[in-house]
Enzyme design. Structure first.
Site, PDB file in Angstrom:
ATOM      1  N   GLY A 166      -5.450  -3.861   5.049  1.00  0.00           N
ATOM      2  CA  GLY A 166      -4.715  -2.623   5.335  1.00  0.00           C
ATOM      3  C   GLY A 166      -4.951  -1.583   4.255  1.00  0.00           C
ATOM      4  CB  ALA A 167      -7.667  -1.275   1.806  1.00  0.00           C
ATOM      5  CG  ASN A 168      -6.722   1.915   7.145  1.00  0.00           C
ATOM      6  OD1 ASN A 168      -6.486   0.714   7.230  1.00  0.00           O
ATOM      7  ND2 ASN A 168      -6.124   2.812   7.916  1.00  0.00           N
ATOM      8  N   GLY A 173      -1.500   4.194   3.443  1.00  0.00           N
ATOM      9  CA  GLY A 173      -0.253   3.903   2.735  1.00  0.00           C
ATOM     10  C   GLY A 173      -0.418   3.160   1.414  1.00  0.00           C
ATOM     11  CB  ILE A 174       1.557   0.272   0.141  1.00  0.00           C
ATOM     12  CG1 ILE A 174       2.919   0.944   0.350  1.00  0.00           C
ATOM     13  CG2 ILE A 174       1.575  -0.649  -1.057  1.00  0.00           C
ATOM     14  CD1 ILE A 174       3.978   0.035   0.960  1.00  0.00           C
ATOM     15  N   GLY A 175      -1.541   0.192   0.766  1.00  0.00           N
ATOM     16  CA  GLY A 175      -2.835  -0.495   0.589  1.00  0.00           C
ATOM     17  C   GLY A 175      -3.916   0.454   0.107  1.00  0.00           C
ATOM     18  CB  SER A 177       9.850  -6.004   3.479  1.00  0.00           C
ATOM     19  OG  SER A 177      10.883  -5.059   3.659  1.00  0.00           O
ATOM     20  CE1 TYR A 219       7.467  -5.264   8.521  1.00  0.00           C
ATOM     21  CE2 TYR A 219       9.728  -4.823   7.874  1.00  0.00           C
ATOM     22  CZ  TYR A 219       8.383  -4.799   7.593  1.00  0.00           C
ATOM     23  OH  TYR A 219       7.942  -4.329   6.378  1.00  0.00           O
TER      24      TYR A 219
HETATM   25  N1  LIG Z   1       6.663   1.501   4.095  1.00  0.00           N
HETATM   26  C1  LIG Z   1       7.713   0.796   3.725  1.00  0.00           C
HETATM   27  O1  LIG Z   1       8.818   1.338   3.544  1.00  0.00           O
HETATM   28  C2  LIG Z   1       7.602  -0.680   3.488  1.00  0.00           C
HETATM   29  C3  LIG Z   1       8.728  -1.376   2.992  1.00  0.00           C
HETATM   30  C4  LIG Z   1       8.629  -2.733   2.767  1.00  0.00           C
HETATM   31  C5  LIG Z   1       7.447  -3.392   3.008  1.00  0.00           C
HETATM   32  N2  LIG Z   1       6.367  -2.711   3.492  1.00  0.00           N
HETATM   33  C6  LIG Z   1       5.118  -3.448   3.739  1.00  0.00           C
HETATM   34  O2  LIG Z   1       4.049  -2.802   3.082  1.00  0.00           O
HETATM   35  C7  LIG Z   1       2.826  -3.131   3.752  1.00  0.00           C
HETATM   36  C8  LIG Z   1       1.997  -1.874   3.885  1.00  0.00           C
HETATM   37  O3  LIG Z   1       2.681  -0.945   4.698  1.00  0.00           O
HETATM   38  P1  LIG Z   1       2.580   0.634   4.528  1.00  0.00           P
HETATM   39  O4  LIG Z   1       3.932   1.130   4.255  1.00  0.00           O
HETATM   40  O5  LIG Z   1       1.480   1.008   3.633  1.00  0.00           O
HETATM   41  O6  LIG Z   1       2.274   1.046   6.056  1.00  0.00           O
HETATM   42  P2  LIG Z   1       0.995   1.722   6.751  1.00  0.00           P
HETATM   43  O7  LIG Z   1       0.667   3.004   6.081  1.00  0.00           O
HETATM   44  O8  LIG Z   1       1.336   1.722   8.202  1.00  0.00           O
HETATM   45  O9  LIG Z   1      -0.176   0.682   6.458  1.00  0.00           O
HETATM   46  C9  LIG Z   1      -0.250  -0.549   7.119  1.00  0.00           C
HETATM   47  C10 LIG Z   1      -1.672  -1.025   7.085  1.00  0.00           C
HETATM   48  O10 LIG Z   1      -1.756  -2.269   7.812  1.00  0.00           O
HETATM   49  C11 LIG Z   1      -2.820  -2.151   8.748  1.00  0.00           C
HETATM   50  N3  LIG Z   1      -2.641  -2.997   9.916  1.00  0.00           N
HETATM   51  C12 LIG Z   1      -1.586  -3.049  10.759  1.00  0.00           C
HETATM   52  N4  LIG Z   1      -1.841  -3.902  11.758  1.00  0.00           N
HETATM   53  C13 LIG Z   1      -3.094  -4.393  11.548  1.00  0.00           C
HETATM   54  C14 LIG Z   1      -3.936  -5.280  12.249  1.00  0.00           C
HETATM   55  N5  LIG Z   1      -3.551  -5.834  13.410  1.00  0.00           N
HETATM   56  N6  LIG Z   1      -5.146  -5.554  11.745  1.00  0.00           N
HETATM   57  C15 LIG Z   1      -5.559  -4.970  10.603  1.00  0.00           C
HETATM   58  N7  LIG Z   1      -4.821  -4.100   9.898  1.00  0.00           N
HETATM   59  C16 LIG Z   1      -3.602  -3.808  10.381  1.00  0.00           C
HETATM   60  C17 LIG Z   1      -2.826  -0.676   9.156  1.00  0.00           C
HETATM   61  O11 LIG Z   1      -4.031  -0.323   9.795  1.00  0.00           O
HETATM   62  P3  LIG Z   1      -4.114   1.013  10.734  1.00  0.00           P
HETATM   63  O12 LIG Z   1      -4.091   2.185   9.795  1.00  0.00           O
HETATM   64  O13 LIG Z   1      -5.391   0.842  11.454  1.00  0.00           O
HETATM   65  O14 LIG Z   1      -2.905   0.970  11.612  1.00  0.00           O
HETATM   66  C18 LIG Z   1      -2.640  -0.052   7.780  1.00  0.00           C
HETATM   67  O15 LIG Z   1      -3.859  -0.026   7.089  1.00  0.00           O
HETATM   68  C19 LIG Z   1       3.219  -3.788   5.070  1.00  0.00           C
HETATM   69  O16 LIG Z   1       3.021  -5.173   4.968  1.00  0.00           O
HETATM   70  C20 LIG Z   1       4.719  -3.492   5.198  1.00  0.00           C
HETATM   71  O17 LIG Z   1       5.396  -4.509   5.887  1.00  0.00           O
HETATM   72  C21 LIG Z   1       6.412  -1.356   3.734  1.00  0.00           C
END
Ligand SMILES: NC(=O)c1ccc[n+]([C@@H]2O[C@H](COP(=O)([O-])OP(=O)(O)OC[C@H]3O[C@@H](n4cnc5c(N)ncnc54)[C@H](OP(=O)(O)O)[C@@H]3O)[C@@H](O)[C@H]2O)c1
Length: 290
Positions: free
Chosen positions: A10-12, A14-16, A140, A166
Site C-alpha cells: 500500500g505504498a502508493n 497515505g501512510i504507506g 489500529s 474492520y
Molecule cells: N487513516 C487512518 O486514520 C488509519 C487509522 C488506523 C489505522 N490505519 C491503517 O493504516 C493503513 C494505511 O491506511 P491509510 O490511512 O494510508 O489509507 P489509504 O490512503 O487508503 O492507503 C491504503 C493503501 O492500501 C492499499 N490497498 C487497499 N486494498 C488493497 C488491496 N486489495 N491490494 C493491494 N493494496 C490495497 C491502497 O491501494 P489503492 O490506493 O490502490 O486503493 C492504498 O495504497 C491501513 O492498514 C489502515 O487500516 C489508518
C-alpha cells in the site's frame, strides 16, 4: 538505511506512501507493493524526485488475490537478496455489504489479515536472510471496538457490518504480531502499531455512515506525514529492531485490549489462517526443557 531493503504494501497512498518516501530518503532500497500500476508509478515518481537515488521498485499485486500475492512474492524473492524491513501497511474498510475475494474469503478479513499473513510467510526466508529482520504490521486502535469471534472471523453467521469487520481485522493484526514474535528466531523482530487518525484516502470511498464520518472528521485528523511517524520509527530506530511482539502508538509501547493480548486467541488465529490458506507457517517453538 543505506544498505537496507524495505518492502512496503500500500505504498502508493497515505501512510504507506510517506513511509516509503521517508525510508527512501534515508537511503533504503524501497520495494512498493501496490495494486494499481498508474497510482504506483505516480507515487514512485514523487519519491524519486526527493530521495536522491534510484533504488525504488514497484511490484504489483491485489492483496485480495492469493494468486497475485504468490506471484508478487516470487518476484520479490527473485529480485532481493534479503529483506530488512517488511511493512504490512495496506488495508481497507468496506461498506455494510459483505463481499468476498477471488478465493472466497470475506474481503476485509482477506485483505487486512490473511494477505499479510500469507505475504509474510512467502517472504520469510528473505527476512531471515537479513542480519536484523523487522516485520511491521499496521493495525489500529479500532481493534478496541471489535466484536471478536474466532468462530465467525468472516462474518458468515452474524449480520455483516463493514466497520465491525474492520475492527476485527485490526485485532487480527495485533494477534498475528504477537504469535509471530514467539515463533521467529531472535534476529527477527515484529511489532504492530496504530498510526493515529490520519487524513488519508482511507475510508473515503465507502458509501454510507462511515464514509460521511471520515469526510467530516478530516479537518480534525493528523497529516499523513504525522501518521507515518510510528511506522518510520519502528523501521529505523534501535527500539524498532529490539522490541518484539509489542503494539506501538505515538512511537511508544502501549497495551492493546484483552482479546488482543490473549495467547489462546493468537494461537487459534494462526491455526485458522494456516488452514484457510492451506499453508504451514513457522512451527511453534518447543518449550525449553526444565
Ligand atoms: N487513516 C487512518 O486514520 C488509519 C487509522 C488506523 C489505522 N490505519 C491503517 O493504516 C493503513 C494505511 O491506511 P491509510 O490511512 O494510508 O489509507 P489509504 O490512503 O487508503 O492507503 C491504503 C493503501 O492500501 C492499499 N490497498 C487497499 N486494498 C488493497 C488491496 N486489495 N491490494 C493491494 N493494496 C490495497 C491502497 O491501494 P489503492 O490506493 O490502490 O486503493 C492504498 O495504497 C491501513 O492498514 C489502515 O487500516 C489508518
Amino acid at each position: 538505511m543505506n544498505d537496507k531493503i524495505c518492502v512496503i504494501t500500500g505504498a502508493n497512498s497515505g501512510i504507506g506512501k510517506v513511509t516509503a518516501r521517508e525510508l527512501a530518503k534515508q537511503g533504503a532500497h524501497v520495494v512498493m507493493l501496490c495494486r494499481n500500476e498508474e497510482k504506483a508509478e505516480r507515487a514512485k515518481e514523487g519519491i524519486l524526485r526527493v530521495c536522491g537515488h534510484s533504488r525504488v521498485d514497484i511490484v504489483l499485486a491485489d492483496l485480495s488475490s492469493t494468486q497475485q500475492i504468490r506471484s508478487a512474492a516470487e518476484r520479490i524473492n527473485a529480485d532481493c537478496s534479503k529483506i530488512d524491513v517488511l511493512i504490512n501497511n495496506a488495508g481497507l474498510i468496506t461498506s455494510n455489504t459483505r463481499t468476498t475475494t477471488d478465493d472466497g474469503f470475506e474481503t476485509t478479513f482477506g485483505v487486512n489479515h490473511l494477505a499479510p499473513f500469507l505475504l509474510t510467510q512467502l517472504l520469510l526466508d528473505k527476512v531471515l536472510a537479513s542480519k536484523q529482520g523487522n516485520i511491521i504490521n499496521v493495525s489500529s486502535e479500532a481493534h478496541r471496538f471489535a466484536s471478536f469471534d474466532l468462530s465467525d472471523l468472516q462474518y458468515e453467521k452474524r449480520k455483516y457490518n463493514g466497520l465491525k469487520a474492520y475492527c476485527s481485522s485490526k485485532l487480527c493484526n495485533i494477534l498475528f504480531t504477537r504469535e509471530l514474535s514467539q515463533r521467529l528466531p531472535a534476529h527477527v523482530v515484529t511489532n504492530s502499531l496504530h498510526p493515529g487518525a490520519v487524513a488519508s484516502n482511507f475510508g473515503g470511498g465507502v458509501p454510507g455512515f462511515f464514509g460521511i464520518v471520515m469526510q467530516l472528521a478530516r479537518p480534525f485528523m493528523i497529516s499523513e506525514e504525522k501518521g507515518a511517524e510510528t511506522s518510520i520509527y519502528l523501521a529505523t530506530s534501535e527500539e524498532g529492531f529490539t522490541a518484539t511482539g509489542q503494539y506501538f502508538k505515538d512511537k511508544k509501547v502501549v497495551s492493546p485490549n484483552k482479546e488482543a493480548s490473549n495467547n489462546y486467541n493468537a494461537k487459534r488465529l494462526w491455526e485458522i489462517s494456516e488452514q484457510l490458506l492451506q499453508i504451514t507457517f513457522l512451527p511453534q517453538k518447543k518449550a525449553a526443557s526444565a
